[in-house]
Scaffold this motif. Sequence first.
Motif: not given
Length: 134
Positions: A34-58
């Motif tokens: 629900e929180a992801v759905a409430a994001m703008s379309s650009d934010q959703q695209a950015l969130y969905a496109a992150r590779p797992a290694w980038a989240v691990a790096a974070y």
Amino acid sequence: MTRPKWFMPVAIVALLWNLIGCAAYLMDVTLTPEAVAAMSSDQQALYAARPAWAVAAYAIAVWGGALGCVGLIMKKRWAKGALLASLLGLIAQDIALFGMSPVAISASVYALQGMVLVIAVLLLLLANRAARWL
């Protein structure tokens, strides 16, 4: 060589800074659909496109930074290694964010990530110098 009086307050503020990053990471990885759905379309695209290694790096960036600051407060030489891992995690995260983003990145994101990078570099420099004081 003795530690300067400003060292401990700076290390404590740095820990608080990194704990804010840890909280942001936890909020990010626990977002509900629900929180992801409430994001703008650009934010959703950015969130969905992150590779797992980038989240691990974070994760490495924020948790390594917090651990490194704890090490500074505890006067441990290993703080330098943790802060180096944090900086490397941040660089990897930024490569994914700026180099692989499916949407345009706003100037405010560049500014924020630039500030975070400068702070991470300064903390590593502090840890290098502190290794002589610890």
